[in-house]
Design a protein around this motif. Structure first.
Motif, PDB file in Angstrom:
ATOM      1  N   GLN A 183     -66.830  67.524  60.589  1.00 24.09           N
ATOM      2  CA  GLN A 183     -67.988  68.398  60.604  1.00 24.09           C
ATOM      3  C   GLN A 183     -68.999  67.970  59.545  1.00 24.09           C
ATOM      4  OE1 GLN A 183     -68.602  70.898  62.675  1.00 24.09           O
ATOM      5  NE2 GLN A 183     -66.603  71.279  63.622  1.00 24.09           N
ATOM      6  N   ILE A 184     -70.276  68.014  59.917  1.00 23.80           N
ATOM      7  CA  ILE A 184     -71.360  67.783  58.971  1.00 23.80           C
ATOM      8  C   ILE A 184     -71.893  69.132  58.493  1.00 23.80           C
ATOM      9  CG2 ILE A 184     -73.609  66.695  58.608  1.00 23.80           C
ATOM     10  CD1 ILE A 184     -72.886  64.773  60.929  1.00 23.80           C
ATOM     11  N   ILE A 185     -72.381  69.946  59.427  1.00 21.27           N
ATOM     12  CA  ILE A 185     -72.888  71.287  59.115  1.00 21.27           C
ATOM     13  C   ILE A 185     -72.384  72.223  60.205  1.00 21.27           C
ATOM     14  CG2 ILE A 185     -74.933  72.708  58.704  1.00 21.27           C
ATOM     15  CD1 ILE A 185     -76.478  70.068  58.215  1.00 21.27           C
ATOM     16  N   SER A 186     -71.746  73.298  59.826  1.00 18.60           N
ATOM     17  CA  SER A 186     -71.235  74.207  60.846  1.00 18.60           C
ATOM     18  C   SER A 186     -71.483  75.661  60.467  1.00 18.60           C
ATOM     19  CB  SER A 186     -69.727  73.997  61.063  1.00 18.60           C
ATOM     20  OG  SER A 186     -68.979  74.523  59.983  1.00 18.60           O
ATOM     21  N   GLY A 187     -71.557  76.490  61.498  1.00 19.31           N
ATOM     22  CA  GLY A 187     -71.569  77.934  61.344  1.00 19.31           C
ATOM     23  C   GLY A 187     -70.501  78.478  62.275  1.00 19.31           C
ATOM     24  N   ASP A 188     -69.353  78.831  61.736  1.00 16.04           N
ATOM     25  CA  ASP A 188     -68.224  79.205  62.588  1.00 16.04           C
ATOM     26  C   ASP A 188     -67.340  80.194  61.850  1.00 16.04           C
ATOM     27  OD1 ASP A 188     -66.608  79.289  64.783  1.00 16.04           O
ATOM     28  OD2 ASP A 188     -65.840  77.247  64.611  1.00 16.04           O
ATOM     29  N   HIS A 189     -66.529  80.897  62.601  1.00 15.34           N
ATOM     30  CA  HIS A 189     -65.637  81.907  62.048  1.00 15.34           C
ATOM     31  C   HIS A 189     -64.615  82.199  63.134  1.00 15.34           C
ATOM     32  CE1 HIS A 189     -64.292  85.871  60.550  1.00 15.34           C
ATOM     33  NE2 HIS A 189     -64.709  85.445  59.375  1.00 15.34           N
ATOM     34  N   ASP A 190     -63.468  82.735  62.750  1.00 17.98           N
ATOM     35  CA  ASP A 190     -62.462  83.075  63.756  1.00 17.98           C
ATOM     36  C   ASP A 190     -63.002  84.086  64.762  1.00 17.98           C
ATOM     37  OD1 ASP A 190     -60.582  81.376  62.641  1.00 17.98           O
ATOM     38  OD2 ASP A 190     -59.876  82.905  61.228  1.00 17.98           O
ATOM     39  N   ALA A 191     -63.843  85.010  64.294  1.00 18.19           N
ATOM     40  CA  ALA A 191     -64.343  86.070  65.164  1.00 18.19           C
ATOM     41  C   ALA A 191     -65.792  85.857  65.590  1.00 18.19           C
ATOM     42  CB  ALA A 191     -64.195  87.424  64.468  1.00 18.19           C
ATOM     43  N   ALA A 192     -66.648  85.429  64.664  1.00 14.51           N
ATOM     44  CA  ALA A 192     -68.079  85.260  64.943  1.00 14.51           C
ATOM     45  C   ALA A 192     -68.402  83.770  64.911  1.00 14.51           C
ATOM     46  CB  ALA A 192     -68.913  86.009  63.909  1.00 14.51           C
ATOM     47  N   ARG A 193     -68.666  83.200  66.071  1.00 16.17           N
ATOM     48  CA  ARG A 193     -68.822  81.757  66.169  1.00 16.17           C
ATOM     49  C   ARG A 193     -70.287  81.382  66.390  1.00 16.17           C
ATOM     50  NH1 ARG A 193     -64.394  78.560  69.268  1.00 16.17           N
ATOM     51  NH2 ARG A 193     -64.881  77.226  67.482  1.00 16.17           N
ATOM     52  N   GLY A 194     -70.738  80.310  65.729  1.00 20.55           N
ATOM     53  CA  GLY A 194     -72.138  79.913  65.809  1.00 20.55           C
ATOM     54  C   GLY A 194     -72.355  78.530  66.385  1.00 20.55           C
ATOM     55  N   TRP A 195     -72.053  77.485  65.606  1.00 25.59           N
ATOM     56  CA  TRP A 195     -72.292  76.115  66.063  1.00 25.59           C
ATOM     57  C   TRP A 195     -71.421  75.138  65.290  1.00 25.59           C
ATOM     58  CZ3 TRP A 195     -75.292  78.258  62.225  1.00 25.59           C
ATOM     59  CH2 TRP A 195     -75.444  77.506  61.057  1.00 25.59           C
TER      60      TRP A 195
ATOM     61  N   THR B 118     -72.187  80.387  70.250  1.00 28.34           N
ATOM     62  CA  THR B 118     -72.569  81.781  70.485  1.00 28.34           C
ATOM     63  C   THR B 118     -72.678  82.017  71.983  1.00 28.34           C
ATOM     64  OG1 THR B 118     -74.939  81.295  70.385  1.00 28.34           O
ATOM     65  CG2 THR B 118     -73.860  81.861  68.322  1.00 28.34           C
ATOM     66  N   GLY B 119     -72.253  83.210  72.421  1.00 26.59           N
ATOM     67  CA  GLY B 119     -72.337  83.517  73.839  1.00 26.59           C
ATOM     68  C   GLY B 119     -71.476  82.557  74.642  1.00 26.59           C
ATOM     69  N   THR B 120     -72.053  81.984  75.690  1.00 25.09           N
ATOM     70  CA  THR B 120     -71.346  80.998  76.497  1.00 25.09           C
ATOM     71  C   THR B 120     -71.325  79.670  75.754  1.00 25.09           C
ATOM     72  OG1 THR B 120     -72.071  82.063  78.550  1.00 25.09           O
ATOM     73  CG2 THR B 120     -71.297  79.788  78.699  1.00 25.09           C
ATOM     74  N   ILE B 121     -70.127  79.146  75.488  1.00 25.98           N
ATOM     75  CA  ILE B 121     -70.000  77.889  74.756  1.00 25.98           C
ATOM     76  C   ILE B 121     -70.592  76.751  75.572  1.00 25.98           C
ATOM     77  CG2 ILE B 121     -68.345  76.189  73.878  1.00 25.98           C
ATOM     78  CD1 ILE B 121     -66.515  78.490  73.116  1.00 25.98           C
ATOM     79  N   GLN B 122     -71.403  75.911  74.904  1.00 27.90           N
ATOM     80  CA  GLN B 122     -71.974  74.726  75.540  1.00 27.90           C
ATOM     81  C   GLN B 122     -71.545  73.513  74.720  1.00 27.90           C
ATOM     82  OE1 GLN B 122     -76.224  74.781  76.150  1.00 27.90           O
ATOM     83  NE2 GLN B 122     -76.267  72.700  76.975  1.00 27.90           N
ATOM     84  N   ASP B 123     -70.719  72.656  75.329  1.00 30.25           N
ATOM     85  CA  ASP B 123     -70.107  71.546  74.608  1.00 30.25           C
ATOM     86  C   ASP B 123     -70.421  70.199  75.254  1.00 30.25           C
ATOM     87  OD1 ASP B 123     -68.601  70.425  72.570  1.00 30.25           O
ATOM     88  OD2 ASP B 123     -66.745  70.482  73.737  1.00 30.25           O
TER      89      ASP B 123
ATOM     90  N   LEU C 245     -80.375  72.507  75.738  1.00 28.11           N
ATOM     91  CA  LEU C 245     -79.665  73.658  75.193  1.00 28.11           C
ATOM     92  C   LEU C 245     -80.081  74.858  76.028  1.00 28.11           C
ATOM     93  CD1 LEU C 245     -77.811  74.806  72.978  1.00 28.11           C
ATOM     94  CD2 LEU C 245     -79.848  75.159  71.577  1.00 28.11           C
ATOM     95  N   THR C 246     -79.128  75.441  76.732  1.00 29.12           N
ATOM     96  CA  THR C 246     -79.484  76.435  77.751  1.00 29.12           C
ATOM     97  C   THR C 246     -79.895  77.788  77.169  1.00 29.12           C
ATOM     98  OG1 THR C 246     -77.140  77.031  77.956  1.00 29.12           O
ATOM     99  CG2 THR C 246     -78.004  75.360  79.467  1.00 29.12           C
ATOM    100  N   ALA C 247     -79.513  78.077  75.923  1.00 26.99           N
ATOM    101  CA  ALA C 247     -79.885  79.352  75.310  1.00 26.99           C
ATOM    102  C   ALA C 247     -79.927  79.189  73.794  1.00 26.99           C
ATOM    103  CB  ALA C 247     -78.884  80.442  75.688  1.00 26.99           C
ATOM    104  N   ASP C 248     -80.768  79.995  73.143  1.00 25.11           N
ATOM    105  CA  ASP C 248     -80.841  79.962  71.681  1.00 25.11           C
ATOM    106  C   ASP C 248     -79.489  80.336  71.064  1.00 25.11           C
ATOM    107  OD1 ASP C 248     -83.517  79.484  72.046  1.00 25.11           O
ATOM    108  OD2 ASP C 248     -84.191  81.450  71.308  1.00 25.11           O
ATOM    109  N   LEU C 249     -79.281  79.887  69.834  1.00 23.40           N
ATOM    110  CA  LEU C 249     -78.181  80.440  69.060  1.00 23.40           C
ATOM    111  C   LEU C 249     -78.473  81.917  68.816  1.00 23.40           C
ATOM    112  CD1 LEU C 249     -77.693  77.644  66.347  1.00 23.40           C
ATOM    113  CD2 LEU C 249     -76.487  77.896  68.525  1.00 23.40           C
ATOM    114  N   ASP C 250     -77.475  82.759  68.948  1.00 23.41           N
ATOM    115  CA  ASP C 250     -77.666  84.209  68.775  1.00 23.41           C
ATOM    116  C   ASP C 250     -77.937  84.500  67.301  1.00 23.41           C
ATOM    117  OD1 ASP C 250     -77.480  86.949  68.502  1.00 23.41           O
ATOM    118  OD2 ASP C 250     -75.821  87.141  69.907  1.00 23.41           O
ATOM    119  N   PRO C 251     -79.171  84.937  66.951  1.00 24.83           N
ATOM    120  CA  PRO C 251     -79.513  85.120  65.534  1.00 24.83           C
ATOM    121  C   PRO C 251     -78.736  86.233  64.855  1.00 24.83           C
ATOM    122  CG  PRO C 251     -81.240  86.015  66.923  1.00 24.83           C
ATOM    123  CD  PRO C 251     -80.290  85.293  67.836  1.00 24.83           C
TER     124      PRO C 251
END
Length: 387
Positions: free
Chosen positions: A126-138, A154-159, A217-223
């Motif tokens: 990982q270089i920069i991440s925003g993640d958590h067991d419950a609240a996941r970002g990128w 966030t929301g529907t995972i896009q990988d 990217l089909t949707a914004d990251l959920d702010p």
């Protein structure tokens, strides 16, 4: 002035006119967070800063890049699981709104230096991440297969936003080599090319960040989602934070816009010309047996030494037109001892041209320095002699 010097001056003026294009980065109106890792993991922002904690053995240590001070070191060296591996981590979960613009746009970028070559990466890095067991970002990472990846969690995972990092050419992924990595998103969801991945070798001489791939990217990251913000690892802890960057990370900048390629490429960080002359420029009373010395450019393989008593000759001479002042060509040492003693009371001019290795070809013409040799005699003043 020689044509080479005119060209160099033009290039420097052009580079300096693009304030956002040089590192170490400084805060500008679009900077949300900036980390230099010079001894700590504090945010350079004075408004809404997010200071990080060096965790699980992470340190701020020698950056190994001239001009950058120290860097984040998150090396552990194995594919260990079940334990937290090194990272720089925010003390509390932080809403994604702190990392994107009002329209959802963002740029995540960093200088990275891996400790492993492709094919031997022990884990996703990982270089920069925003993640958590419950609240996941990128996730923004290099995966163990050698792809540069941005994953929306966030929301529907896009990988599906991934592309291989170069394995050959000037930007080829290599251990103990520095690169600029970036992902940008323009805030226009579900449009082709709205997200871009960049990968650029610092020693390539590239004029702007090199685009590896464009995606949708089909949707914004959920702010409103509040993950753990981490540099150099993931933010999950269920099985340990195990996706550490195996190596060094520096100059992490997060912006509220999709920066252009020309705004991101690191410049003015790798000194390519000779510097720190001995004797110093303008020195006087220099001994006749003075040995000349200098600090080499970072990519220099050999050095051309010009030395003479005429400023114009030393300024304009070249290997094809030495003008009688090319005293050493293609030497691999960074000192030069004149063949004959220097002339007493004479002013000398000298210049070092740096010739780079084939991996980063080029010749960097040095500035002209001068010094004055000790005089034939020193006047004795205010002395009364009585017979």
């Amino acid at each position: 002035m020689s044509k080479a010097k005119v060209l160099l001056t033009v290039c420097l003026v052009a580079a300096m006119s693009q304030v956002g294009a040089s590192v170490p980065y400084s805060v500008d109106p679009h900077t949300l967070h900036l980390y230099h890792f010079d001894g700590d993991a504090t945010d350079s922002m004075t408004t809404s800063p997010i200071d990080l904690v060096l965790d699980s053995g992470a340190t701020a240590t020698d950056a190994k890049v001239p001009g950058l001070g120290q860097a984040l070191y998150t090396y552990e060296g194995t594919s260990a699981t079940g334990t937290n591996l090194p990272s720089a981590m925010a003390a509390a979960e932080t809403p994604i709104s702190n990392f994107v613009g009002a329209d959802g746009a963002f740029t995540f970028e960093a200088l990275v230096c891996p400790a492993f070559d492709l094919g031997s990466l022990p884990n996703h890095m990982q270089i920069i991440s925003g993640d958590h067991d419950a609240a996941r970002g990128w996730h923004f990472r290099v995966d163990s297969a050698g792809n540069l990846v941005f994953t929306k969690l966030t929301g529907t995972i896009q990988d599906d936003m991934r592309t291989p990092v170069p394995s050959s050419g000037p930007h080829a992924f290599a251990a103990n080599k520095w690169f600029h990595a970036a992902v940008t998103y323009n805030g226009q969801a579900n449009t082709d090319g709205n997200l871009k991945l960049y990968w650029t070798a610092l020693d390539s001489g590239a004029a702007e960040a090199v685009l590896l791939g464009s995606f949708n990217l089909t949707a914004d990251l959920d702010p409103g989602i509040a993950p753990s913000f981490v540099i150099g690892n993931e933010g999950r802890s269920g099985n340990g934070r195990t996706e550490n960057w195996e190596g060094w990370i520096d100059e992490v900048r997060i912006s509220d816009v999709a920066r252009s390629a020309s705004e991101m490429i690191p410049r003015v960080v790798l000194p390519t010309a000779a510097s720190a002359p001995v004797p110093a420029d303008g020195a006087v009373d220099v001994p006749r047996d003075q040995v000349l010395a200098w600090k080499p450019g970072v990519f220099a393989a050999t050095h051309d030494v010009y030395l003479g008593t005429t400023l114009d000759d030393v300024t304009n001479a070249s290997t094809t037109d030495p003008l009688g002042v090319l005293v050493s060509e293609g030497q691999d040492t960074t000192t030069y001892e004149p063949v004959n003693p220097l002339a007493l009371g004479q002013t000398y001019y000298w210049r070092i041209d740096e010739v780079n290795a084939p991996s980063n070809p080029g010749l960097y013409e040095g500035e002209v320095w001068s010094f004055e040799v000790e005089p034939v005699a020193y006047p004795v003043e205010n002395i009364t002699v009585t017979a």
